[in-house]
Structure formats: structure tokens, C-alpha cells
Design an enzyme around this catalytic site. Sequence first.
Site, mmCIF file in Angstrom:
data_model
loop_
_atom_site.group_PDB
_atom_site.id
_atom_site.type_symbol
_atom_site.label_atom_id
_atom_site.label_comp_id
_atom_site.label_asym_id
_atom_site.label_seq_id
_atom_site.Cartn_x
_atom_site.Cartn_y
_atom_site.Cartn_z
ATOM 1 N N HIS A 1 0.881 -1.167 0.000
ATOM 2 C CA HIS A 1 0.000 0.000 0.000
ATOM 3 C C HIS A 1 0.921 1.221 0.000
ATOM 4 O O HIS A 1 2.042 1.172 0.539
ATOM 5 C CB HIS A 1 -0.834 -0.044 1.285
ATOM 6 C CG HIS A 1 -1.944 0.950 1.358
ATOM 7 N ND1 HIS A 1 -1.724 2.275 1.610
ATOM 8 C CD2 HIS A 1 -3.289 0.794 1.242
ATOM 9 C CE1 HIS A 1 -2.900 2.902 1.643
ATOM 10 N NE2 HIS A 1 -3.867 2.025 1.419
ATOM 11 N N ASP B 1 2.797 -4.159 8.319
ATOM 12 C CA ASP B 1 1.608 -3.335 8.068
ATOM 13 C C ASP B 1 0.409 -4.248 8.307
ATOM 14 O O ASP B 1 0.094 -5.106 7.494
ATOM 15 C CB ASP B 1 1.657 -2.827 6.614
ATOM 16 C CG ASP B 1 0.341 -2.213 6.144
ATOM 17 O OD1 ASP B 1 -0.644 -2.248 6.910
ATOM 18 O OD2 ASP B 1 0.304 -1.700 5.014
ATOM 19 N N GLN C 1 -4.712 -4.902 7.215
ATOM 20 C CA GLN C 1 -5.667 -5.891 6.721
ATOM 21 C C GLN C 1 -5.654 -7.197 7.510
ATOM 22 O O GLN C 1 -6.582 -7.986 7.394
ATOM 23 C CB GLN C 1 -5.387 -6.202 5.245
ATOM 24 C CG GLN C 1 -5.600 -5.036 4.301
ATOM 25 C CD GLN C 1 -7.032 -4.548 4.276
ATOM 26 O OE1 GLN C 1 -7.973 -5.297 4.547
ATOM 27 N NE2 GLN C 1 -7.216 -3.269 3.975
ATOM 28 N N LYS D 1 -10.627 -0.150 10.287
ATOM 29 C CA LYS D 1 -10.810 -1.387 9.515
ATOM 30 C C LYS D 1 -11.230 -2.546 10.417
ATOM 31 O O LYS D 1 -11.489 -3.639 9.944
ATOM 32 C CB LYS D 1 -9.519 -1.750 8.786
ATOM 33 C CG LYS D 1 -9.122 -0.727 7.715
ATOM 34 C CD LYS D 1 -8.013 -1.248 6.866
ATOM 35 C CE LYS D 1 -7.296 -0.160 6.100
ATOM 36 N NZ LYS D 1 -8.119 0.478 5.079
ATOM 37 N N CYS E 1 -4.757 1.993 -3.801
ATOM 38 C CA CYS E 1 -3.529 2.560 -3.208
ATOM 39 C C CYS E 1 -2.332 1.626 -3.388
ATOM 40 O O CYS E 1 -1.350 1.706 -2.645
ATOM 41 C CB CYS E 1 -3.705 2.904 -1.728
ATOM 42 S SG CYS E 1 -4.865 4.226 -1.449
#
Lengths: 403, 307
Positions: A120, A197, A200, A223, A361
Amino acid sequence: MAINTLKIREDFPILQKRIGGKPLVYFDNACMSLRPKQVLSAIQHYYEDLSACGGRSSHRLATQLTEEMERARKSVSAFFGAKRAEEIIFTKNTTEGINLVANSLALHKGDVVLTTDKEHNSNLLPWQFLAKRKGIVHEVVDSQKDNTFDIDRFERMMSKKVKLVAMVHTSNLDGTTIPAREICKIAHEHGALVLLDGAQSAPHKNVDVRKIDCDFYAFSGHKMCGPSGIGGLYGKKEMLEQLQPFLVGGETVTDTTYTTYELEEIPHRFEAGLQHYAGILGLGAAVEYLKKIGMANVEAQELLLNSAITQGVEQLQLIGPVDPKLRGGICNYLTGSIDPHALAIMLDQSASIMVRSGAHCVHSWFNKHHLKGSLRASVSFYNTVDEAKFFVEQINKIVKNLK
Amino acid sequence: MICIIALVVFGILGIFSATHRKLAWEALDCVIRKTTFRKCRTALDERLRSKISGKVIGKFPKTGAFIYKHFAIFSYAFTLLFLVSLVYSGISIYNFAVYGNCNGPEEIPGFCIFDPAGGQTKVTSSETCTASSEGTLKTLDTINITRFPRLDRGSNHTVVFIGCYACPYTRQSYPELQKLMREDVNIVFAHFPTKGMTEYLSAYDYCLYEKDPELLWHFNDALFQEPVESLTNEQRILDIISSFGIDAHEIQECTTMNATQSRVQEQLAALQTLGVYGTPTVFVDGQPLVGPRPFRTYKSLLRKNGN
């Protein structure tokens, strides 16, 4: 244990609404999750009952807020399996968490930062900027043909020059998850730190940062059923102690003179200025809610939905591996001659199905493959199999007629 | 092409709404880029295409897909129609300002058909009557206009007002004539009885004018204010004349004279020669207008002719 999705849906006020006269089918969870009333109540609780400064004033409202904030920090820390609550720094979102590491870690000219080829922009631009500003070297580990992580290539690229491995834990492009534990092991053997990261992965699977053994893990509240504008960064205490805060000001110091300062303890030294208190309480409520649902149940429900979509959708090319087990809650499709934005708008206009279109993104990946964009359906535990089937029926109908 | 329509529509809506103002800017950008053969940067055209097709595709998949695939053709067609209707709108606005109606000088609003026998429809409306179906007016030089009552001011402009006292459209139009009488124009008045029942009033017109031209204009003012039902009541007419301070019976006697009857018949014949088929018919410096028009229409024609 299967979850009672219909019962769970009662917790989400927005799912009771109709959009354009039709029931809402929300399949844009990878971008933003919906919020249960428990989270909304926590936010309202701050504004209605507390509405004060945390960690500063001594009056009862402030002290109660501070207690509730720290309780939220403990909840979040426990949710991710952190050893200590203070290993959780509240940030605005994943992007801020990654930027915090990028700007606080002692990286020097020539130091190598490794990322995947599906990052991303949030985990790409900080390193590109550091490459320009400090002269670090940003290298990319290409994926295998099926878009899964190439551990052998990664191992080959590891060297003593690599100081940081900064990688997307679960990709928002195709839902694949990297073998984080193995990556951490290899990285540590080479003396490199690992930043994941987790935007997700946090909302969709059990994440235990100690088992993974990552050094940093950034995540977003919005999220994972939490409020917008709140997220966090997990860091091993000994790692956080080595970081030099890049955002400083109120709350980050215990004392100052005109020429000197004394930094606060971790995590407060990284939380400059007044915090998003309502967001922090909301995030605490969100992780408690997810714990109650059970992340294993979340994962199982999403697999069920992903399978229904994967089996049903025709004529579109899936990005990533075909096996739904490898793609979490994400079904991302290349739409061929049909503009993905047009397809997304049509699904919305004709059936009130909300999906994402474009480059998500991850422009770098699309540019590498000379693609303009894709159509992504991302599910969550509150989605039903009937919704998945309805989505399949609608997209197949539109695509069949447009092709 | 759809961006042109979007620009106008969103531009108007944008006066009232900030959301539409943003869309109007996007449409403007799109139009500028398209006219310079570049791709629309904001993708507004694509969004509109998808939204419109998307609305249809849910219920009628094939139709929705057809619209999506051939959207460019639809866009061109609608833009063309839009531009044509824009031109016609402009013409209509001009006509409305100049002639008082959107169709220009040729439009015939309601007027009274010449029907002395009283067996036909007495009045028409703009929906049922057109000039072509009724006849063609000739030019004023085909008759001797000096044989009609005239208010002469030595002006270069002349307005000939042909009306019937009982005609609702003439009555509607008369206040406009009164306004015209305050302008620097010569006025000619001709009573054209569209119904037999008011035919006798032509003779009163003549006799009053002969006695004193001013009396005719007072008589007109009075009759056009009088209820239509009273116009067949000769005693009421005599009362009106008496109110002018003159001997009504003298005027009544005049109406029965041969010379009077002869002039009235001559005037009626002249109007029929002219081709007058209904009232009101107004000639402004020779240009005929059938049916009631606002004052600005007459004024505009006078201005055109140099007033």
C-alpha cells in the site's frame, strides 16, 4: 463454532438501513469496516460522560478518562498478544504508525529497507522519502507468479545491510498473507528489524505479535470495527526505547527547561498532543467486540463468503491465488474491457452493492503489470452467504451483458 | 458530449447547491478538455455513463448494457437535441419579449371569428385557430382607411384597431389600445361586429364621430367597460350617450339615416376586402397582428419603425 450472522447484524445500525430502496450490501470492508452499536456507544460515552483531557488534569472526569484509556490500551494490547500494555502507541492510523517508525528509527545512508511488491502507498512512500532524504536503499521482493510471497527470493535478498523489513502482513490487493513468523526469523538472523503493516490482518485473523516475533506492527481502528482517526503501533518495549520520537510536544515530556527536556515514559513519549479520546475508547470497545465474536469465527465466516464468491463469479480474472483460504476476505478482479469504476457504480446503482474499484492505493503493482485497476469485493464477518450469492448473481448479470 | 448538458444543468443547480457547483466545475473542465481533444480528467462523463446505465441495468440488463455500450451515440444525440432546444428557447424568449408570445408574430392567440349570422363558434382559442385556416389579411393600401374614425396626431405612425364591442378578446385588448393612445401615434378605429347583435353600434360610432371625434373615444371607453349583455340593449346605449351631455335621440335619429347606413356598409365591405376574419386585428404601421397582444408588442413594432 459457526457464528449467528443474523444476530450479529442487529448490532450494526447501518445494516438495518436501505440505500436507494434496497438493502445495503457492504463489500468494501478492506477500506472501511462498519461499526457496531457497542463502539458507537463508547464514542458517545466519551462525549456525553467524560469529555475531558486524559493524562493531565486531576479532576474526576480526567482521571476516569485516563483510567478508561489505559483500559482500552490493555484491551488492544491483549488483542494482539503484546507482553505489556505500554507496547501499544495510539496513532491516527496504520499510515501514521509506519511513518512513526520510518522517522524515528535510526536508519542511515546505505541501510536497506525491504518491502514486498504489493505494498500500500502507506508502506511505500515513507521509504521512498527516506531514500531521497537520508540515502537509504529501498528494495522490493517480487512475489511469485500466483502473487504469493517468495520466501526464497526474500532469503536471497537478505544481508547485513538490510536494517528493516517493512512488509504488508495481509495484502489489501489480493488478501494473501505473508509468512510473517518465518520472515521475522530470517530477518532477525540477519540483524534486521521487522515492521508489519497490519491494516488488513488485524481485522480478519488472530494476530499474536509475540508468536510472530515482529518488532513493530501497525494497525488501523477503522478497519476493525473501530472509529475513524484512531489506530495503533505495537512495538517491542526495547525497540520503542531506541526510537527517537518525531512528533513531540504536550504529553511527550515530563519536564523542560529553555534548553533541555526529559522524555516521558513509553508509550506517552510517542503520543504528542491531546489524543483522540473518543476514538481510543471506541477502539477499546471494538477489540472487545471482536474478541467476543472470536477471530477464528471471523476468519471462518470470511472464508465461507470468499468461497461463495470465488466459485460463483464468472468471466473475470481473479488477482492472486484461486484458493479462497489464501485470500482472507478479499476477492479482487481484473475486469478486462470493462472499466472497473463503471462496474462498481453499476453494482451500486442497480443493487446497492458497495465495492471498491481502482488501484486500491497499490498503484505500484498495477503500474508494474501495466494494469489500470480492478474491482475488489472485501467481506467481513457480518456479511451473509445470501449477500455473497446476490453479489455473484448481479456481477455475473452485468458482466455477461456488457461483454 | 454529455458534459455539455451536465455543465448547463449542474451550472444552474450550482447556483443553489455547493455539491452541484463542484460537479459544474468538473463538467467545465471536461468540456474544455474534450473540445481540445483530450481525455476528460475528472471522468465525469464516465461516471454519468455508469450511473445512468447502472440505474437501468438492474431491471433491464440488456437495455442497460445497450445504453452503456452506445452511450457516446446517445450523448451526441441528446447534446444535439439539447443545443437545438437551447436555440429554440432563445428564439422563444426573444419572441416573448418582442411579441408577447413564444411563437413570434405569426402566432394567433384567441380571437373572435367574423360570424354575423351567429351560427358558428363565436370565439376561437389559440389551440383551435390559426391564421392559415381562417384566411389571409391584405395590406392596408387595398382599402381607403380615411373612411374610418381617426385620432390624428400628425405622427408618422398609425395604429389601426379593428375590434368588436362584444368580443372578449377585443375587450381584453382594449386597455392596450388605451395605452397606445397616450403614445405619439395616429389611431384608427373600426368596429367589426363579429356578432350580428352588435352591428347596430357601428352606426352610433359613425354618428358620434361625425358630431365630435372626441365623443367616439369616450363611447368606446364606455362600451368596453359595459357588460356584454347590455350591448344589445339600445336604451342602455342611449343612456350612455346621454351621459356625455348630448341629445341621445338626435344620435339615434342619425343612425337611421341613409347616409349613415351607407357609410357603415361601406366600412364593413372595406374590412371584408381587407380580409379581416376576426377581432381584435391590429395593424401597427401596416403590420397586422391578430388576437390580443401586450402593449410591449405594439411598442416594440413602433420602435422598430423608428419611434
